[in-house]
Design an enzyme around this catalytic site. Structure first.
Site, mmCIF file in Angstrom:
data_model
loop_
_atom_site.group_PDB
_atom_site.id
_atom_site.type_symbol
_atom_site.label_atom_id
_atom_site.label_comp_id
_atom_site.label_asym_id
_atom_site.label_seq_id
_atom_site.Cartn_x
_atom_site.Cartn_y
_atom_site.Cartn_z
ATOM 1 N N LYS A 1 23.961 4.172 44.175
ATOM 2 C CA LYS A 1 24.455 5.494 44.118
ATOM 3 C C LYS A 1 24.586 5.849 42.589
ATOM 4 O O LYS A 1 24.490 5.316 41.562
ATOM 5 C CB LYS A 1 26.209 5.283 44.700
ATOM 6 C CG LYS A 1 25.988 4.866 46.155
ATOM 7 C CD LYS A 1 25.627 5.899 47.025
ATOM 8 C CE LYS A 1 24.982 5.247 48.473
ATOM 9 N NZ LYS A 1 25.331 4.238 48.941
HETATM 10 C C1 LIG Z 1 25.770 3.934 50.704
HETATM 11 C C2 LIG Z 1 26.319 4.523 51.959
HETATM 12 C C3 LIG Z 1 27.334 4.113 52.919
HETATM 13 C C4 LIG Z 1 27.941 2.807 52.782
HETATM 14 O O1 LIG Z 1 28.379 2.328 51.469
HETATM 15 P P1 LIG Z 1 28.544 0.793 51.031
HETATM 16 O O2 LIG Z 1 29.180 0.953 49.815
HETATM 17 O O3 LIG Z 1 26.958 0.453 50.706
HETATM 18 O O4 LIG Z 1 29.183 0.352 52.101
HETATM 19 C C5 LIG Z 1 27.821 4.979 53.629
HETATM 20 N N1 LIG Z 1 27.164 6.074 53.977
HETATM 21 C C6 LIG Z 1 26.054 6.512 53.338
HETATM 22 C C7 LIG Z 1 25.388 7.726 53.592
HETATM 23 C C8 LIG Z 1 25.584 5.781 52.179
HETATM 24 O O5 LIG Z 1 24.728 6.435 51.590
#
Ligand SMILES: *Cc1c(COP(=O)(O)O)cnc(C)c1O
Length: 397
Positions: free
Chosen positions: A200
């Site tokens: 992210k």
């Molecule tokens: C990364 C992501 C998640 C979940 O995040 P985690 O921290 O890996 O649990 C949920 N929804 C979307 C669209 C994502 O890109």
């Protein structure tokens, strides 16, 4: 993004002597943050503590003063939001089939039924025009996703929500630092969920945060975060809801505190690189070749990902083949995402091919190209030239 981006093509295995492997993404962590983490490790307090509190305060500031609580993922945040909203068995939750599967898994986790609505093929986000037709007396909430960081239209979304008395859990896992009409995502709306996975725009290694509406919801979120426990005085403890084990460590929070000051710089860099992608793709005649490009938004999105759609149909090179050839040329790519409703778990609930044709087509052809702050415009040129060579083998790129 998620573990799915750790596909073979995302692994730096085929770097050549001439050019280092260009991964699809990688985090940027500065030396001050690394030193700060060492300090936390030496401090004697390494799990949830003052750094988590400090991170929550900074996130709250970013979100216009709303209550924010930190967690160990951006998945549990959504599950907890649904629990706080009282969503459970017998209820339906509307969402998009084009997302990381976490988005709909949390609906199943709380015992509710996911109802997928097809996407707008231009934004690749849930098609707001189609939501009202999917609302039934059992509908309790909507989980929209800002795919690649491009915000879902919040004005239209909340107009529908107000009319039907629904809750929203904004899956803003990818849109931290993006804005809707100048207001940061998270500063308005109902529940807003962020992820700080390493892919992210800012990271806590693993981690996430939930923006809530009031102190009462925040208290409940704290309970669900750690076994439902409420402490009082020196020895008082009560448990009146069943919580889990979702707390963030101080080590992880310290990483996040070192990332936040770079948010604007990171996202500005991502935007510059996105502009470079458009310039290079336009110059190379990508559209005439049948490549689909993302919306040219340079004011609201945080450019979490740069995704193209490949030419579809019988004569077209298969996506796996494109990815394999990019990998051989030292470039990582990813698929974000396969259509959720076609996974076995969801097929067992009755979803099938043809139910959501627009999403299915995009999911079949979408390809994520490398984009991260430490990349250079020269890297972008290399990616585009390589992609053109792969798609158009007979002609010089
Ligand atoms: C990364 C992501 C998640 C979940 O995040 P985690 O921290 O890996 O649990 C949920 N929804 C979307 C669209 C994502 O890109």
């Amino acid at each position: 993004m998620s573990a799915s981006s750790q596909s073979p093509s995302g692994q730096p295995a085929a770097a050549t002597a001439a050019q280092p492997y260009l991964p699809m993404t990688r985090p940027t962590i500065d030396d001050a943050t690394i030193a700060g983490v060492a300090e936390v490790l030496r401090s004697g307090w390494i799990t949830s503590g003052p750094n988590v509190k400090a991170l929550e305060a900074k996130l709250s500031e970013h979100c216009g003063g709303r209550p924010v609580r930190a967690f160990n993922s951006g998945t549990c945040t959504m599950e907890i939001a649904l629990r706080i909203a009282g969503v459970g068995p017998g209820h339906e939750v509307i969402t998009t089939p084009l997302s990381w599967v976490a988005t709909s898994n949390v609906i199943l986790e709380v015992g509710a039924r996911p109802v997928f609505v097809d996407i707008d093929p231009v934004t690749r986000n849930i098609d707001l025009e189609r939501i009202e037709a999917a609302i039934t007396p059992a509908t309790r909430a909507i989980i929209p996703v800002d795919l690649a960081g491009l915000p879902v239209d919040r004005d239209r979304l909340y107009a529908i929500v107000r009319k039907h008395g629904l809750r929203v859990v904004e899956d803003a896992a990818q849109s931290f630092g993006a804005n809707w009409r100048g207001r940061p995502i998270g500063a308005a709306g109902d529940f807003v969920s962020f992820s700080f996975h390493p892919n992210k725009n800012v990271t806590t290694i693993e981690g996430g945060a939930l923006v809530l509406n009031n102190d009462q919801e925040a208290k409940l979120a704290e309970q669900y975060r750690l076994q439902g426990v409420v402490r009082s005085g020196f020895d008082g403890m009560e448990v009146d809801v069943v919580g889990g084990k979702f707390n963030l460590t101080d080590v992880a929070a310290r990483v996040g505190l070192g990332q936040l000051p770079h948010l604007v710089e990171f996202n500005t860099r991502r935007t510059e690189l996105a502009r470079a992608y458009f310039a290079a793709l336009d110059a190379a005649g990508a559209a005439e070749l049948g490549l689909g490009l993302p919306p040219r938004d340079f004011s609201q999105t945080n450019w979490h990902m740069f995704q193209v759609t490949l030419p579809d149909g019988s004569g077209a090179l298969r996506r796996a083949e494109v990815m394999s050839r990019m990998h051989e040329a030292g470039i990582g790519t990813g698929v974000h995402y396969p259509a959720i409703h076609l996974f076995a778990v969801y097929r067992r609930l009755g979803w099938k091919e043809g139910d959501l044709p627009l999403a299915e087509r995009v999911c079949r052809t979408i390809l994520t190209l490398p984009l991260f702050p430490a990349m250079t415009p020269a890297d972008v040129t290399r990616v585009v030239q390589t992609l053109m060579r792969v798609l158009r083998p007979g002609r010089p790129a």
